[in-house]
Design a protein around this motif. Structure first.
Motif, PDB file in Angstrom:
ATOM      1  N   GLY A 148     -16.988 -32.041 -47.711  1.00 57.36           N
ATOM      2  CA  GLY A 148     -17.056 -31.133 -46.490  1.00 57.36           C
ATOM      3  C   GLY A 148     -18.173 -30.298 -46.308  1.00 57.36           C
ATOM      4  N   VAL A 149     -18.999 -29.965 -46.639  1.00 54.32           N
ATOM      5  CA  VAL A 149     -19.810 -29.534 -47.102  1.00 54.32           C
ATOM      6  C   VAL A 149     -20.711 -29.651 -46.908  1.00 54.32           C
ATOM      7  N   SER A 150     -21.083 -31.414 -46.909  1.00 58.15           N
ATOM      8  CA  SER A 150     -22.461 -32.187 -46.078  1.00 58.15           C
ATOM      9  C   SER A 150     -22.246 -32.066 -44.320  1.00 58.15           C
ATOM     10  N   GLU A 160     -23.566 -30.796 -39.306  1.00 61.07           N
ATOM     11  CA  GLU A 160     -22.983 -30.384 -37.629  1.00 61.07           C
ATOM     12  C   GLU A 160     -23.702 -28.551 -37.181  1.00 61.07           C
ATOM     13  N   LEU A 161     -24.066 -27.884 -38.188  1.00 63.33           N
ATOM     14  CA  LEU A 161     -25.095 -27.103 -37.958  1.00 63.33           C
ATOM     15  C   LEU A 161     -26.653 -26.976 -37.590  1.00 63.33           C
ATOM     16  N   HIS A 217     -24.013 -20.174 -46.965  1.00 63.49           N
ATOM     17  CA  HIS A 217     -23.642 -21.720 -47.568  1.00 63.49           C
ATOM     18  C   HIS A 217     -22.395 -22.318 -46.911  1.00 63.49           C
ATOM     19  N   PRO A 218     -22.415 -22.685 -45.461  1.00 60.34           N
ATOM     20  CA  PRO A 218     -21.480 -23.168 -45.415  1.00 60.34           C
ATOM     21  C   PRO A 218     -21.481 -24.209 -45.036  1.00 60.34           C
ATOM     22  N   GLY A 219     -20.072 -24.502 -44.899  1.00 60.24           N
ATOM     23  CA  GLY A 219     -19.188 -25.676 -45.030  1.00 60.24           C
ATOM     24  C   GLY A 219     -17.608 -26.389 -44.439  1.00 60.24           C
ATOM     25  N   TYR A 220     -17.353 -27.490 -45.075  1.00 60.09           N
ATOM     26  CA  TYR A 220     -15.515 -27.458 -44.617  1.00 60.09           C
ATOM     27  C   TYR A 220     -15.572 -27.907 -46.369  1.00 60.09           C
ATOM     28  N   VAL A 221     -13.635 -27.420 -46.420  1.00 65.12           N
ATOM     29  CA  VAL A 221     -13.764 -26.948 -47.973  1.00 65.12           C
ATOM     30  C   VAL A 221     -12.507 -28.435 -47.741  1.00 65.12           C
ATOM     31  N   VAL A 266     -16.335 -21.694 -44.807  1.00 64.78           N
ATOM     32  CA  VAL A 266     -15.505 -22.083 -43.664  1.00 64.78           C
ATOM     33  C   VAL A 266     -16.198 -21.160 -42.611  1.00 64.78           C
ATOM     34  N   ALA A 267     -15.974 -20.102 -43.254  1.00 68.52           N
ATOM     35  CA  ALA A 267     -16.319 -18.776 -42.348  1.00 68.52           C
ATOM     36  C   ALA A 267     -17.388 -18.843 -42.336  1.00 68.52           C
ATOM     37  N   GLU A 268     -18.412 -18.922 -43.220  1.00 62.95           N
ATOM     38  CA  GLU A 268     -20.285 -18.643 -42.926  1.00 62.95           C
ATOM     39  C   GLU A 268     -20.562 -19.987 -41.592  1.00 62.95           C
ATOM     40  N   LEU A 269     -19.166 -21.345 -41.916  1.00 62.95           N
ATOM     41  CA  LEU A 269     -19.551 -22.344 -40.525  1.00 62.95           C
ATOM     42  C   LEU A 269     -19.357 -21.676 -39.682  1.00 62.95           C
TER      43      LEU A 269
END
Length: 280
Positions: free
Chosen positions: A19-21, A26-27, A235-239, A254-257
């Motif tokens: 999820g992080v990767s 995406e960003l 430190h963005p990403g999906y959980v 998730v908030a950073e993403l």
């Protein structure tokens, strides 16, 4: 109309979990990141590394040296006798007392570099450390020596996670952590530069993990009082379940993403005349 100023926005922890990767890729495809650091000891590295191929030249891809999460890539009977890395809480006092096995650490640094080369086919653009372990006693000289022996001086830059005190004091969010890391980093840039490695000048992005401060405020502050050649970490990403088992930073990712994908972030860069760049 004035020119735009370059800043490196680096997403840490690529490979920590799928999820992080995925969030980082995406960003990067949106042009909302300019660098990422890979945790090549983690299983997620090999699963996701192919997704970075289309981003070569668009973002800097570095090694996020990891000695505190997951397992080493080889035997470390003194440092990780059970086959699992120690936590930062356990590692830090031993490092400060210089009671770490330098040979084992140097070998693991080499293995993580090799794991990067195996996939990317070239050295990392830069090297930094998960939880900033690369600046600690014993680890710091081991890293510089390994990189020198591989002929990476002048080719790879090293991330200095410190900043000027006046700049840190102008950023209340994460100030205490930033000052602690600055203290631990004392002399790092000088040692790296003496060995032939470039370093950034200016570092920010420290933030709480519990969303006690709105993410928009975190980034507005992180992109203020920047140094001459600054790096901002994020430190963005999906959980996902994999991440939940490995790391305490969950909702904040998730908030950073979401913020980095937003028009508000694009407006922040434009208003401050900043351009995300992949190199110093």
């Amino acid at each position: 109309m004035g020119s735009f100023r370059n800043v490196i926005l680096c997403a840490d922890d690529f490979g920590l979990a799928d999820g992080v990767s995925r969030g980082i890729v995406e960003l990067a495809e949106m042009g909302r990141l300019s660098a990422t650091g890979a945790m090549t000891n983690m299983p997620g590295w090999r699963r996701a590394a192919g997704d970075l191929k289309s981003l070569k030249g668009r973002i800097a891809i570095g090694l996020h040296l990891n000695l505190t999460t997951g397992s080493p890539l080889g035997s470390m009977p003194q440092f990780a006798p059970a086959g699992i890395f120690p936590s930062l809480k356990d590692l830090l006092p031993k490092a400060l007392k210089r009671r770490l096995p330098a040979d084992e650490i140097a070998q693991e640094i080499g293995r993580q570099l090799d794991a990067f080369l195996d996939i990317q086919g070239e050295p990392p653009a830069f090297v930094d450390g998960h939880q900033h372990v690369h600046v600690l006693p014993v680890i710091r000289p081991a890293l510089i020596k390994v990189l020198q022996e591989r002929g990476y001086a002048g080719r790879v830059w090293l991330r200095d996670p410190s900043d000027k005190v006046v700049s840190i004091l102008c950023r209340p969010i994460g100030r205490r952590k930033a000052l602690i890391v600055k203290s631990l980093s004392r002399g790092f840039a000088r040692s790296a530069q003496a060995a032939g490695f470039r370093t950034n000048e200016g570092f920010s992005g420290f933030a709480p993990l519990d969303l006690s401060v709105p993410v928009s405020c975190v980034f507005e502050e992180a992109f203020s009082t920047l140094g001459p050649h600054p790096v901002v970490m994020c430190h963005p990403g999906y959980v996902d379940d994999e991440l939940r088992a490995l790391d305490p930073a969950l909702e904040s990712r998730v908030a950073e993403l979401e913020y980095l994908r937003s028009d508000a972030f694009g407006d922040l860069l434009t208003d401050r005349r900043l351009k995300l760049a992949p190199s110093l």
